[in-house]
Motif scaffolding. Structure first.
Motif, PDB file in Angstrom:
ATOM      1  N   CYS A 113       0.854  -1.187   0.000  1.00 13.05           N
ATOM      2  CA  CYS A 113       0.000   0.000   0.000  1.00 13.05           C
ATOM      3  C   CYS A 113       0.890   1.236   0.000  1.00 13.05           C
ATOM      4  CB  CYS A 113      -0.926   0.019   1.214  1.00 13.05           C
ATOM      5  SG  CYS A 113      -1.976   1.497   1.252  1.00 13.05           S
ATOM      6  N   SER A 115      -0.063   4.152   0.630  1.00 11.18           N
ATOM      7  CA  SER A 115      -0.548   5.121   1.610  1.00 11.18           C
ATOM      8  C   SER A 115      -0.080   4.755   3.021  1.00 11.18           C
ATOM      9  CB  SER A 115      -2.068   5.204   1.549  1.00 11.18           C
ATOM     10  OG  SER A 115      -2.559   6.155   2.457  1.00 11.18           O
ATOM     11  N   CYS A 116      -0.433   3.538   3.481  1.00 13.12           N
ATOM     12  CA  CYS A 116      -0.073   3.132   4.854  1.00 13.12           C
ATOM     13  C   CYS A 116       1.199   2.290   4.893  1.00 13.12           C
ATOM     14  CB  CYS A 116      -1.226   2.368   5.512  1.00 13.12           C
ATOM     15  SG  CYS A 116      -1.575   0.757   4.769  1.00 13.12           S
ATOM     16  N   VAL A 161      -3.196   1.425  -3.521  1.00 16.30           N
ATOM     17  CA  VAL A 161      -3.776   1.850  -2.252  1.00 16.30           C
ATOM     18  C   VAL A 161      -4.695   0.728  -1.776  1.00 16.30           C
ATOM     19  CG1 VAL A 161      -5.191   3.589  -1.099  1.00 16.30           C
ATOM     20  CG2 VAL A 161      -3.611   4.267  -2.906  1.00 16.30           C
ATOM     21  N   ASP A 164      -8.577  -0.431   2.888  1.00 20.23           N
ATOM     22  CA  ASP A 164      -8.756   0.382   4.096  1.00 20.23           C
ATOM     23  C   ASP A 164      -8.418   1.846   3.846  1.00 20.23           C
ATOM     24  OD1 ASP A 164      -9.538  -1.877   5.494  1.00 20.23           O
ATOM     25  OD2 ASP A 164      -7.558  -2.202   6.395  1.00 20.23           O
ATOM     26  N   CYS A 165      -7.286   2.091   3.204  1.00 22.12           N
ATOM     27  CA  CYS A 165      -6.873   3.473   2.933  1.00 22.12           C
ATOM     28  C   CYS A 165      -7.793   4.132   1.911  1.00 22.12           C
ATOM     29  CB  CYS A 165      -5.429   3.514   2.466  1.00 22.12           C
ATOM     30  SG  CYS A 165      -4.239   3.101   3.763  1.00 22.12           S
ATOM     31  N   ALA A 168     -10.924   5.068   3.753  1.00 24.25           N
ATOM     32  CA  ALA A 168     -10.658   6.206   4.645  1.00 24.25           C
ATOM     33  C   ALA A 168     -10.544   7.504   3.854  1.00 24.25           C
ATOM     34  CB  ALA A 168      -9.387   5.960   5.442  1.00 24.25           C
ATOM     35  N   ALA A 169      -9.995   7.454   2.660  1.00 22.88           N
ATOM     36  CA  ALA A 169      -9.856   8.658   1.835  1.00 22.88           C
ATOM     37  C   ALA A 169     -11.204   9.138   1.318  1.00 22.88           C
ATOM     38  CB  ALA A 169      -8.917   8.380   0.665  1.00 22.88           C
TER      39      ALA A 169
END
Length: 185
Positions: A113, A115-116, A161, A164-165, A168-169
């Protein structure tokens, strides 16, 4: 007189280390044992050091203590990677992550990912295509060997991504200003 064969190691970790030409030190046994016990998890150098310290606090204080400072661990994971016992991946942020590499696996697909920065194995997700991936990996490695390349390994990384991310976005979050203004009304 018949040739004597080397004694068989009763411990599978010792056997792996010996088979790959490595010394069977306490530190090597401990690191390889930890990574083999957690095959679906990849660790940065710092995460691995923290996990090993947290795993056995009594060992650090009592008899049989295995000194495993930052440099010793770095050198050890480097040697384990060079002989093919560990897989080293470099993520999108250029952070190295290590995990046990089963001898039978030539392509270990995973998702990173962006993002995270979680690293998730895709072996279960791609189970139906595992044989196709293995055949493709073998073909690529054989072609490169035929060209003279040596010490080959293959890393199949899918980057993007995670769910989960992405969720969340898309979900509007409360900012401290918006939360504060809502409470005062």
């Amino acid at each position: 007189m018949p040739a004597l064969s080397p004694p068989l190691a009763s411990d599978p970790i010792d056997a792996l280390l010996s088979a790959h030409g490595l010394r069977r030190t306490g530190a090597a046994r401990r690191v390889l044992g930890w990574l083999l016990a957690h095959p679906d998890t990849s660790y940065t150098h710092a995460q691995l050091q923290t996990a090993l310290q947290a795993d056995d606090p009594a060992r650090a204080q009592g008899e049989g203590a295995v000194a495993l400072d930052r440099v010793t661990l770095y050198r050890l994971i480097d040697r384990l990677t060079q002989v093919g016992l560990l897989l080293c991946r470099v993520d999108a942020k250029r952070v190295r992550r290590y995990q046990a590499m089963p001898a039978s696996v030539h392509a270990l697909p995973h998702f990173e990912c962006q993002s995270c920065h979680r690293d998730s194995p895709l072996t279960g997700t791609l189970q139906g295509n595992a044989l196709d991936l293995e055949v493709a990996a073998q073909s690529a490695l054989q072609a490169l060997k035929a060209l003279g390349y040596q010490g080959l390994s293959l890393d199949l990384a899918v980057r993007g991504v995670c769910a989960d991310c992405a969720t969340a976005a898309q979900t509007p979050s409360l900012t401290p200003t918006a939360a504060g203004s809502g409470a005062s009304s």
